[in-house]
Design an enzyme around this catalytic site. Structure first.
Site, PDB file in Angstrom:
ATOM      1  N   ASP A  21       0.881  -1.179   0.000  1.00 22.86           N
ATOM      2  CA  ASP A  21       0.000   0.000   0.000  1.00 22.86           C
ATOM      3  C   ASP A  21       0.921   1.231   0.000  1.00 22.86           C
ATOM      4  O   ASP A  21       1.247   1.784   1.054  1.00 22.86           O
ATOM      5  CB  ASP A  21      -0.880  -0.034   1.262  1.00 22.86           C
ATOM      6  CG  ASP A  21      -1.881   1.101   1.303  1.00 22.86           C
ATOM      7  OD1 ASP A  21      -2.074   1.769   0.279  1.00 22.86           O
ATOM      8  OD2 ASP A  21      -2.460   1.341   2.383  1.00 22.86           O
ATOM      9  N   GLU A  36      -2.606  -2.079  -4.507  1.00 27.36           N
ATOM     10  CA  GLU A  36      -3.955  -1.521  -4.599  1.00 27.36           C
ATOM     11  C   GLU A  36      -4.103  -0.687  -5.875  1.00 27.36           C
ATOM     12  O   GLU A  36      -3.212   0.081  -6.222  1.00 27.36           O
ATOM     13  CB  GLU A  36      -4.214  -0.636  -3.370  1.00 27.36           C
ATOM     14  CG  GLU A  36      -5.675  -0.334  -3.127  1.00 27.36           C
ATOM     15  CD  GLU A  36      -5.878   0.451  -1.841  1.00 27.36           C
ATOM     16  OE1 GLU A  36      -5.985  -0.169  -0.776  1.00 27.36           O
ATOM     17  OE2 GLU A  36      -5.912   1.696  -1.905  1.00 27.36           O
ATOM     18  N   ASP A  53      -2.123   0.895   7.471  1.00 26.69           N
ATOM     19  CA  ASP A  53      -1.422   0.694   6.192  1.00 26.69           C
ATOM     20  C   ASP A  53      -0.901  -0.744   6.073  1.00 26.69           C
ATOM     21  O   ASP A  53      -0.931  -1.340   5.001  1.00 26.69           O
ATOM     22  CB  ASP A  53      -0.250   1.678   6.066  1.00 26.69           C
ATOM     23  CG  ASP A  53      -0.682   3.104   6.320  1.00 26.69           C
ATOM     24  OD1 ASP A  53      -1.006   3.808   5.364  1.00 26.69           O
ATOM     25  OD2 ASP A  53      -0.721   3.497   7.511  1.00 26.69           O
TER      26      ASP A  53
END
Lengths: 168, 168
Positions: free
Chosen positions: B15, B75, B148
């Site tokens: 991420d 992502e 995160d």
């Protein structure tokens, strides 16, 4: 030119983009500017998306090894409208920054209007005007193309004139 | 685990962000998922701006060498509002992609809702719900923090469930 030669500097101007990354390399000694090389790294759209960024990184790294610039001049990117375009431009920009910093090359940043003013005297100059003045200032036998390469040369010239705005 | 062991796969969920890049590494063998490591790469704001991206690149490269993941799950970033934020996120994302592709690791991309659905059954789950389910699915002794890192583990779990959306 070597880094120990304090009078001369080799500057790599960079205009990073996902499809086309313009580059322009100049040698600067006082008022004398000499174009060393310019052009662009084109990444085919047919290439898998993630490999395009690797291709930009590897091509830039090769360029840096070949020409051993002392400094990099990169455009301050202002993206006013499309966040998805900004994301893509950012990806190419991040890759270019890492390629330069990996070789411990200092990076300097100039806004488009500062770069345009440095070569044409007008911060709102057209791409054609920038291209024409870059040709004149570097005494190139022909117009530097594409615009991405001319813009990159303009950034390098801009940096040779003023190194006040030191980002790093 | 080695790449020659076809039953097992090691997945690195990522991420990426300019200040914090979450990561989560899991080993997958059929339905069995085992957390290998997770956490985040924090880049101090005091660091010169361009060096932050080099720091992300170097930390990620080290992580990849240490854990030798077979695949990376990242992502899909949708940035709806601020183009300047999108530019920064893009820079971190570009750096992460190059770190993985430089080691020839395949990258797979999942939207946030697909990753959330994969771990909670709900594509609109809160960060707390994702965190809680990641803890349960990986049988972690405590909640994975920060968010995160939990999000990165969720991406890795998501990839272990479905590898249909192959970007590369």
């Amino acid at each position: 030119m070597t880094k120990s030669d304090s009078k001369k500097r080799r500057v790599l101007g960079l205009d990073p983009g996902t499809a086309v990354t313009g580059y322009g390399i100049i040698d600067c000694e006082g008022q004398i500017l000499v174009a060393v090389d310019y052009g662009c790294i084109r990444v085919p759209c047919s290439m898998p998306i993630f490999d395009r960024y690797l291709a930009i990184f590897e091509n830039l790294s090769e360029l840096i090894v070949t020409y051993a610039p002392d400094e990099v001049a990169i455009e301050t990117q202002f993206v006013k409208k499309n966040p998805q375009s900004a994301l893509k431009v950012g990806m190419a920009r991040g890759v270019a920054i890492v390629a330069a910093r990996k070789k411990e090359i200092l990076i300097f940043e100039y806004s488009p209007s500062v770069a345009k003013r440095a070569v044409t005297g007008n911060g709102s100059a057209s791409k054609q005007q920038v291209q024409g003045m870059v040709q004149r200032l570097l005494k190139l036998p022909k117009l530097p193309t594409p615009y991405d390469a001319a813009d990159a040369l303009a950034l390098a010239i801009c940096h040779s004139h003023q190194t006040k705005k030191i980002i790093l």
